[in-house]
Design a protein around this motif. Structure first.
Motif, PDB file in Angstrom:
ATOM      1  N   ALA A  86      -5.163 -13.088  -1.394  1.00  0.00           N
ATOM      2  CA  ALA A  86      -3.949 -12.314  -1.105  1.00  0.00           C
ATOM      3  C   ALA A  86      -4.245 -11.775  -3.051  1.00  0.00           C
ATOM      4  O   ALA A  86      -4.096  -9.979  -2.648  1.00  0.00           O
ATOM      5  N   LEU A  87      -4.197 -12.218  -4.248  1.00  0.00           N
ATOM      6  CA  LEU A  87      -4.623 -11.740  -5.180  1.00  0.00           C
ATOM      7  C   LEU A  87      -5.681 -10.990  -5.522  1.00  0.00           C
ATOM      8  O   LEU A  87      -5.584  -9.247  -6.196  1.00  0.00           O
ATOM      9  N   LEU A  88      -6.986 -11.756  -4.971  1.00  0.00           N
ATOM     10  CA  LEU A  88      -7.888 -10.394  -4.968  1.00  0.00           C
ATOM     11  C   LEU A  88      -8.062  -9.207  -4.334  1.00  0.00           C
ATOM     12  O   LEU A  88      -8.543  -8.490  -4.319  1.00  0.00           O
ATOM     13  N   THR A  89      -7.630  -9.407  -2.500  1.00  0.00           N
ATOM     14  CA  THR A  89      -7.590  -8.380  -2.074  1.00  0.00           C
ATOM     15  C   THR A  89      -7.104  -7.206  -2.637  1.00  0.00           C
ATOM     16  O   THR A  89      -6.862  -6.475  -2.525  1.00  0.00           O
ATOM     17  N   VAL A  90      -5.579  -7.028  -3.412  1.00  0.00           N
ATOM     18  CA  VAL A  90      -4.606  -6.854  -3.869  1.00  0.00           C
ATOM     19  C   VAL A  90      -4.638  -6.328  -4.942  1.00  0.00           C
ATOM     20  O   VAL A  90      -4.895  -5.036  -5.071  1.00  0.00           O
ATOM     21  N   GLY A  91      -5.974  -6.546  -6.169  1.00  0.00           N
ATOM     22  CA  GLY A  91      -6.156  -6.021  -6.658  1.00  0.00           C
ATOM     23  C   GLY A  91      -6.963  -5.176  -6.411  1.00  0.00           C
ATOM     24  O   GLY A  91      -7.242  -4.245  -7.174  1.00  0.00           O
ATOM     25  N   LEU A  92      -8.140  -5.329  -5.924  1.00  0.00           N
ATOM     26  CA  LEU A  92      -8.868  -4.092  -5.764  1.00  0.00           C
ATOM     27  C   LEU A  92      -9.220  -3.217  -5.204  1.00  0.00           C
ATOM     28  O   LEU A  92      -9.161  -2.324  -5.158  1.00  0.00           O
ATOM     29  N   ASN A  93      -7.498  -3.614  -4.337  1.00  0.00           N
ATOM     30  CA  ASN A  93      -7.741  -2.721  -2.843  1.00  0.00           C
ATOM     31  C   ASN A  93      -7.024  -1.845  -3.591  1.00  0.00           C
ATOM     32  O   ASN A  93      -7.182  -0.317  -3.957  1.00  0.00           O
ATOM     33  N   LEU A  94      -6.163  -1.547  -4.672  1.00  0.00           N
ATOM     34  CA  LEU A  94      -5.340  -0.782  -5.256  1.00  0.00           C
ATOM     35  C   LEU A  94      -6.289   0.045  -6.276  1.00  0.00           C
ATOM     36  O   LEU A  94      -6.115   0.975  -6.621  1.00  0.00           O
ATOM     37  N   LEU A  95      -7.658  -0.614  -6.821  1.00  0.00           N
ATOM     38  CA  LEU A  95      -8.300  -0.059  -7.479  1.00  0.00           C
ATOM     39  C   LEU A  95      -8.938   0.866  -6.970  1.00  0.00           C
ATOM     40  O   LEU A  95      -9.188   1.474  -7.945  1.00  0.00           O
ATOM     41  N   PHE A  96      -9.684   0.061  -5.722  1.00  0.00           N
ATOM     42  CA  PHE A  96     -10.354   1.391  -4.871  1.00  0.00           C
ATOM     43  C   PHE A  96      -9.657   2.439  -4.779  1.00  0.00           C
ATOM     44  O   PHE A  96     -10.079   4.007  -4.086  1.00  0.00           O
ATOM     45  N   CYS A  97      -8.309   2.300  -3.972  1.00  0.00           N
ATOM     46  CA  CYS A  97      -7.479   3.466  -3.181  1.00  0.00           C
ATOM     47  C   CYS A  97      -7.440   4.180  -4.343  1.00  0.00           C
ATOM     48  O   CYS A  97      -6.802   5.837  -4.284  1.00  0.00           O
ATOM     49  N   SER A  98      -6.500   3.483  -6.348  1.00  0.00           N
ATOM     50  CA  SER A  98      -6.656   4.814  -7.006  1.00  0.00           C
ATOM     51  C   SER A  98      -7.933   5.461  -7.773  1.00  0.00           C
ATOM     52  O   SER A  98      -7.726   6.984  -7.569  1.00  0.00           O
ATOM     53  N   LEU A  99      -9.108   5.137  -7.332  1.00  0.00           N
ATOM     54  CA  LEU A  99     -10.004   5.306  -7.964  1.00  0.00           C
ATOM     55  C   LEU A  99     -10.123   6.888  -6.866  1.00  0.00           C
ATOM     56  O   LEU A  99     -10.698   7.828  -6.626  1.00  0.00           O
ATOM     57  N   ALA A 100     -10.092   6.107  -5.794  1.00  0.00           N
ATOM     58  CA  ALA A 100     -10.519   7.433  -3.841  1.00  0.00           C
ATOM     59  C   ALA A 100      -9.608   8.583  -4.490  1.00  0.00           C
ATOM     60  O   ALA A 100      -9.590   9.961  -3.952  1.00  0.00           O
ATOM     61  N   ALA A 101      -8.093   7.922  -4.163  1.00  0.00           N
ATOM     62  CA  ALA A 101      -6.591   8.754  -4.026  1.00  0.00           C
ATOM     63  C   ALA A 101      -7.137   9.912  -5.809  1.00  0.00           C
ATOM     64  O   ALA A 101      -6.198  11.401  -5.489  1.00  0.00           O
ATOM     65  N   TYR A 102      -7.200   9.388  -7.006  1.00  0.00           N
ATOM     66  CA  TYR A 102      -7.333  10.584  -8.127  1.00  0.00           C
ATOM     67  C   TYR A 102      -7.718  12.576  -8.060  1.00  0.00           C
ATOM     68  O   TYR A 102      -7.698  13.395  -7.878  1.00  0.00           O
TER      69      TYR A 102
END
Length: 283
Positions: A86-102
């Motif tokens: 769960a922690l790895l999923t949260v960290g990687l999801n926030l990273l990739f989603c924010s990089l794609a959303a910007y």
């Protein structure tokens, strides 16, 4: 005139009371399974868990069910696996989603709107449709029976990209322009300006991703067949076979599985508040 005011005020009060009564009824209906689950987990073998009307408070509360779950199953390992995933999923999801959303929110490039529409449209595709191709890809990449294999489908999500894109759109452009004047790169603007400005949206997405990862049953069931990689949902499902469907034991395991999620929500709920990024801009 006074009578009409009293009448209108009384009508408003009746409507408010009716609204609250409906909301209370919905809340009770939603919480009923949770109350039954917790009560069943603490009931002794001599109590009837299926009696009508149900008795939520055990007559003889006991922790025996929790002890049996912990002693006969490696629930400590299951909790570790679920927490790590769960922690790895949260960290990687926030990273990739924010990089794609910007770039979808702040940069102008050809096909941006079409790309955003294509990403958002994937929300309508059920996971069961892409499950087999994802499994084949995971096997070809050697991710079966690995933590990365469990995390693989949740590295990014269309919902997360759209949520953060909308949050980035609300950040004043003056902050971004001031950073560019100071010589900040696009990556620096993303990290130093955008990410702090959308912290509530990040926290909201983190909660959704954590809960989804913690409670995910189907994908770990497919990609993992070694018990040392079992997560909490697989461990709870395993209880049904271990104890020939003793609902007291299954309820105890379920209570153990949902306790971390409730604790997490109680801890982070105070961070889910709107931030006024415009306060840093003077008109």
């Amino acid at each position: 005139m006074g009578v009409s005011k009293i009448t209108s005020g009384g009508g408003a009060n009746y409507r408010a009371i009716a609204t609250y009564m409906v909301l209370i009824a919905i809340a009770i209906a939603m919480l009923f399974p949770l109350f039954w689950l917790v009560g069943t987990a603490f009931k002794s073998p001599t109590e009837n868990i299926f009696q009508v009307p149900p008795q939520f408070i055990p007559r003889e509360p006991t922790f025996t069910n929790f002890v049996r779950v912990w002693q006969t199953n490696p629930f400590g390992r299951y909790l570790f696996n679920s927490t790590l995933v769960a922690l790895l999923t949260v960290g990687l999801n926030l990273l990739f989603c924010s990089l794609a959303a910007y770039p979808l929110a702040r940069l102008n490039f050809w096909g941006r709107d079409f790309l955003l529409s294509a990403i958002v449209s994937t929300i309508m595709i059920p996971f069961q449709i892409v499950m087999i191709p994802l499994y084949i890809l995971a096997v070809q990449l050697g991710l079966r029976n690995t933590y990365l294999g469990i995390i693989f489908p949740s590295l990014a999500s269309a919902f997360g990209i759209f949520l953060l894109r909308q949050a980035f759109m609300g950040v004043p452009k003056e902050l971004e322009e001031a950073a560019r004047i100071d010589g900040c790169s696009e990556l620096g603007i993303w990290w130093h300006i955008m990410i702090p400005s959308v912290r509530p949206a990040l926290m909201t997405l983190a909660i959704f991703v954590f809960i989804g990862s913690w409670s995910d049953f189907l994908w770990p069931l497919i990609v993992v067949d070694r018990p040392e990689y079992y997560t909490i949902p697989l461990g709870v499902a395993n209880l049904a076979g271990t104890f020939s469907l003793d609902w007291r034991i299954v309820a105890a395991g379920s209570v153990i599985s949902i306790a971390p999620v409730l604790l997490l929500f109680l801890i982070v709920q105070r961070y889910i508040v709107p931030t006024d990024t415009a306060t840093g801009v003077k008109g």
